[in-house]
Motif scaffolding. Structure first.
Motif, PDB file in Angstrom:
ATOM      1  N   LEU A 243      47.484  46.690  50.513  1.00 39.87           N
ATOM      2  CA  LEU A 243      46.754  47.662  51.323  1.00 39.87           C
ATOM      3  C   LEU A 243      46.767  49.066  50.726  1.00 39.87           C
ATOM      4  CD1 LEU A 243      47.946  46.523  54.877  1.00 39.87           C
ATOM      5  CD2 LEU A 243      45.784  46.008  53.737  1.00 39.87           C
ATOM      6  N   VAL A 244      47.908  49.486  50.230  1.00 39.79           N
ATOM      7  CA  VAL A 244      48.032  50.872  49.746  1.00 39.79           C
ATOM      8  C   VAL A 244      47.381  51.041  48.384  1.00 39.79           C
ATOM      9  CG1 VAL A 244      49.644  52.703  49.120  1.00 39.79           C
ATOM     10  CG2 VAL A 244      50.134  51.247  51.082  1.00 39.79           C
ATOM     11  N   LEU A 245      47.647  50.133  47.453  1.00 36.39           N
ATOM     12  CA  LEU A 245      47.107  50.286  46.102  1.00 36.39           C
ATOM     13  C   LEU A 245      45.592  50.113  46.064  1.00 36.39           C
ATOM     14  CD1 LEU A 245      49.790  48.449  43.919  1.00 36.39           C
ATOM     15  CD2 LEU A 245      49.392  50.912  44.104  1.00 36.39           C
ATOM     16  N   SER A 246      45.046  49.388  47.030  1.00 42.23           N
ATOM     17  CA  SER A 246      43.591  49.188  47.050  1.00 42.23           C
ATOM     18  C   SER A 246      42.850  50.284  47.815  1.00 42.23           C
ATOM     19  CB  SER A 246      43.261  47.834  47.687  1.00 42.23           C
ATOM     20  OG  SER A 246      43.727  47.780  49.021  1.00 42.23           O
ATOM     21  N   SER A 247      43.581  51.185  48.459  1.00 39.96           N
ATOM     22  CA  SER A 247      42.929  52.267  49.204  1.00 39.96           C
ATOM     23  C   SER A 247      42.316  53.272  48.234  1.00 39.96           C
ATOM     24  CB  SER A 247      43.939  52.968  50.109  1.00 39.96           C
ATOM     25  OG  SER A 247      44.985  53.550  49.344  1.00 39.96           O
TER      26      SER A 247
ATOM     27  N   VAL B  20      50.097  57.157  40.517  1.00 43.17           N
ATOM     28  CA  VAL B  20      49.937  56.794  39.103  1.00 43.17           C
ATOM     29  C   VAL B  20      49.425  55.360  38.981  1.00 43.17           C
ATOM     30  CG1 VAL B  20      51.138  56.471  36.910  1.00 43.17           C
ATOM     31  CG2 VAL B  20      51.752  58.391  38.393  1.00 43.17           C
ATOM     32  N   LEU B  21      50.031  54.438  39.733  1.00 43.85           N
ATOM     33  CA  LEU B  21      49.613  53.034  39.669  1.00 43.85           C
ATOM     34  C   LEU B  21      48.164  52.870  40.096  1.00 43.85           C
ATOM     35  CD1 LEU B  21      52.770  51.255  41.155  1.00 43.85           C
ATOM     36  CD2 LEU B  21      52.051  51.321  38.760  1.00 43.85           C
ATOM     37  N   GLN B  22      47.744  53.596  41.130  1.00 43.95           N
ATOM     38  CA  GLN B  22      46.355  53.507  41.588  1.00 43.95           C
ATOM     39  C   GLN B  22      45.383  53.897  40.479  1.00 43.95           C
ATOM     40  OE1 GLN B  22      46.430  55.964  45.217  1.00 43.95           O
ATOM     41  NE2 GLN B  22      45.656  54.192  46.319  1.00 43.95           N
ATOM     42  N   ARG B  23      45.692  54.976  39.794  1.00 45.12           N
ATOM     43  CA  ARG B  23      44.782  55.458  38.752  1.00 45.12           C
ATOM     44  C   ARG B  23      44.729  54.516  37.561  1.00 45.12           C
ATOM     45  NH1 ARG B  23      46.062  59.323  42.011  1.00 45.12           N
ATOM     46  NH2 ARG B  23      44.790  61.212  42.218  1.00 45.12           N
ATOM     47  N   VAL B  24      45.793  53.743  37.361  1.00 46.13           N
ATOM     48  CA  VAL B  24      45.809  52.770  36.264  1.00 46.13           C
ATOM     49  C   VAL B  24      45.029  51.517  36.650  1.00 46.13           C
ATOM     50  CG1 VAL B  24      47.273  51.237  34.902  1.00 46.13           C
ATOM     51  CG2 VAL B  24      47.975  53.606  35.281  1.00 46.13           C
ATOM     52  N   ILE B  25      45.347  50.923  37.795  1.00 54.13           N
ATOM     53  CA  ILE B  25      44.763  49.618  38.138  1.00 54.13           C
ATOM     54  C   ILE B  25      43.358  49.727  38.707  1.00 54.13           C
ATOM     55  CG2 ILE B  25      47.019  48.584  38.509  1.00 54.13           C
ATOM     56  CD1 ILE B  25      46.676  48.920  41.464  1.00 54.13           C
TER      57      ILE B  25
ATOM     58  N   LYS C 173      42.120  45.568  35.863  1.00 57.35           N
ATOM     59  CA  LYS C 173      42.552  44.181  36.039  1.00 57.35           C
ATOM     60  C   LYS C 173      43.441  43.741  34.882  1.00 57.35           C
ATOM     61  CE  LYS C 173      40.711  39.555  37.075  1.00 57.35           C
ATOM     62  NZ  LYS C 173      41.234  38.788  35.947  1.00 57.35           N
ATOM     63  N   ALA C 174      43.017  44.015  33.662  1.00 54.45           N
ATOM     64  CA  ALA C 174      43.799  43.628  32.493  1.00 54.45           C
ATOM     65  C   ALA C 174      45.133  44.372  32.448  1.00 54.45           C
ATOM     66  CB  ALA C 174      43.002  43.907  31.216  1.00 54.45           C
ATOM     67  N   LEU C 175      45.135  45.664  32.797  1.00 51.40           N
ATOM     68  CA  LEU C 175      46.377  46.441  32.798  1.00 51.40           C
ATOM     69  C   LEU C 175      47.332  45.936  33.869  1.00 51.40           C
ATOM     70  CD1 LEU C 175      44.892  50.025  32.297  1.00 51.40           C
ATOM     71  CD2 LEU C 175      46.299  48.741  30.676  1.00 51.40           C
ATOM     72  N   CYS C 176      46.796  45.560  35.022  1.00 59.47           N
ATOM     73  CA  CYS C 176      47.633  45.019  36.086  1.00 59.47           C
ATOM     74  C   CYS C 176      48.253  43.689  35.649  1.00 59.47           C
ATOM     75  CB  CYS C 176      46.801  44.826  37.353  1.00 59.47           C
ATOM     76  SG  CYS C 176      47.771  44.372  38.821  1.00 59.47           S
ATOM     77  N   GLU C 177      47.463  42.840  35.013  1.00 60.90           N
ATOM     78  CA  GLU C 177      47.977  41.566  34.506  1.00 60.90           C
ATOM     79  C   GLU C 177      49.062  41.796  33.462  1.00 60.90           C
ATOM     80  OE1 GLU C 177      44.425  39.772  33.127  1.00 60.90           O
ATOM     81  OE2 GLU C 177      43.849  38.938  35.086  1.00 60.90           O
TER      82      GLU C 177
ATOM     83  N   TYR D 258      47.074  42.551  43.310  1.00 62.17           N
ATOM     84  CA  TYR D 258      46.330  41.644  42.424  1.00 62.17           C
ATOM     85  C   TYR D 258      45.834  40.407  43.182  1.00 62.17           C
ATOM     86  CZ  TYR D 258      45.076  38.944  38.302  1.00 62.17           C
ATOM     87  OH  TYR D 258      44.389  38.206  37.364  1.00 62.17           O
ATOM     88  N   ILE D 259      46.704  39.810  44.003  1.00 66.40           N
ATOM     89  CA  ILE D 259      46.302  38.614  44.748  1.00 66.40           C
ATOM     90  C   ILE D 259      45.193  38.953  45.742  1.00 66.40           C
ATOM     91  CG2 ILE D 259      47.081  36.921  46.461  1.00 66.40           C
ATOM     92  CD1 ILE D 259      49.809  36.963  45.041  1.00 66.40           C
ATOM     93  N   ALA D 260      45.339  40.092  46.442  1.00 63.24           N
ATOM     94  CA  ALA D 260      44.320  40.481  47.415  1.00 63.24           C
ATOM     95  C   ALA D 260      42.972  40.739  46.758  1.00 63.24           C
ATOM     96  CB  ALA D 260      44.782  41.730  48.168  1.00 63.24           C
ATOM     97  N   GLN D 261      42.989  41.252  45.527  1.00 61.27           N
ATOM     98  CA  GLN D 261      41.743  41.600  44.844  1.00 61.27           C
ATOM     99  C   GLN D 261      41.135  40.433  44.075  1.00 61.27           C
ATOM    100  OE1 GLN D 261      40.107  44.661  44.994  1.00 61.27           O
ATOM    101  NE2 GLN D 261      41.607  45.081  46.594  1.00 61.27           N
TER     102      GLN D 261
END
Length: 328
Positions: free
Chosen positions: A60-64, A142-147, A153-157, A197-200
């Motif tokens: 919920l938070v990272l996808s906001s 920071v994580l939001q701006r990366v993923i 997607k590739a960076l998250c993987e 990642y799973i939610a997306q």
């Protein structure tokens, strides 16, 4: 307006029940080897509760939408910090009154020790989760701006694989020097990212529920059979449970789900207050030779009792309830 996904309410309800049962179980000291297979059957599942909370937060938070640092911290940390400080202070005052702290002998000692105890998690050990989630929130911008970037997607993987490899190496080869720098937070960062990642990307196939369900069952059985439940296996079990429930696409609340939605709404407040209530129950009942079902009944009962109390308070007008973690 984004459609409400009732699956998250089911996940939060499951998570808080598992956490309450875990503490009802551990406070009876039933998490010791002499309880044999029952200990392993409990631990391999109840330990997944906190991991589920982290997965939900990540989804919920990272996808906001990405917001400014100030607005993010004002919204998130205030919602977490203020109820935490209030309930921790109430529990601290009760503990001082009951003489639970050996180094506090006066009101002056209590005042001087309050803040260090709060920072060092010496008031209520279960509140370690709050310290951990605050650390994750500090990483979130920071994580939001990366993923959420073009290559997100590739960076998250990449980060997920790297974290999993580090955790597995630390499990099998704990003496490797470089892994001594892998703190306990690393696994929760992985769960935080895995929830997103799973939610997306991980729930869109029709076969997804079955794949996650089989994975959860296999991981749980392996964890039980090891006779020493492993944190990595438990976290992976939580990931599989999370994927199972989320991939069911429960989008439409029904009348039968109102209780689940209420428990979900009040889950943070329940988390903050459930330990003293469990302790109070054990002071009133005979627990010298507890049966295996007692922590299950007490844990579920405490969640139900706290939900009812929060629901009653929630009927009272005013925004002051936000400061208790009741109104979300």
């Amino acid at each position: 307006m984004q459609q409400h996904n009732i699956a998250y309410d089911y996940l939060r309800t499951l998570a808080i029940v598992l956490v309450a049962v875990l503490h009802a179980w551990s406070l009876l000291k039933m998490d010791e080897p002499q309880y044999g297979v029952m200990c392993y059957l409990y631990r391999a599942i109840v330990d997944a509760g906190v991991s589920l909370f982290v997965l939900i937060s990540g989804a919920l938070v990272l996808s906001s939408p990405i917001s400014s640092f100030s607005s993010f911290f004002q919204k998130r940390l205030k919602r977490v910090l203020i109820p935490f400080v209030i309930w921790a202070t109430i529990i601290y005052i009760i503990g001082v009154y009951r003489h639970q702290y050996d180094d506090i002998h006066s009101i002056g000692d209590a005042i001087l020790c309050w803040f260090p105890y709060l920072l060092n998690n010496q008031i209520n050990v279960s509140h370690w989760f709050v310290h951990m989630i605050i650390a994750l929130y500090l990483l979130t911008p920071v994580l939001q701006r990366v993923i959420q970037s073009a290559d997100g997607k590739a960076l998250c993987e990449y980060m997920l694989v790297l974290i999993l490899v580090c955790l597995l190496l630390k499990w099998f080869f704990p003496s490797i020097f470089i892994l001594t720098y892998c703190s306990g937070l690393l696994g929760y960062v992985g769960l935080y990212l895995a929830g997103y990642y799973i939610a997306q990307y991980g729930i869109h196939r029709a076969s997804a529920p079955w794949i996650y369900w089989i994975a959860a069952l296999v991981l749980y059985v392996i964890n039980v059979l090891t006779d020493c439940p492993n944190n990595v296996l438990t976290q992976l079990t939580a990931v599989a449970i999370f994927g199972t429930v989320l991939s069911l696409h429960c989008q439409h609340p029904s009348s039968s789900s109102q209780l689940v939605m209420a428990i979900s709404r009040y889950s943070y407040c329940i988390y903050l207050v459930h330990i003293p209530i469990i302790c109070g129950i054990y002071l009133l009942i005979h627990t010298e030779s507890p049966q295996w079902w007692l922590p299950l009944v007490v844990g579920i009962g405490v969640v139900a009792f706290c939900t009812l109390g929060c629901w009653i308070v929630d009927r009272i007008p005013g925004k002051w309830k936000n400061y208790l973690g009741i109104a979300g």
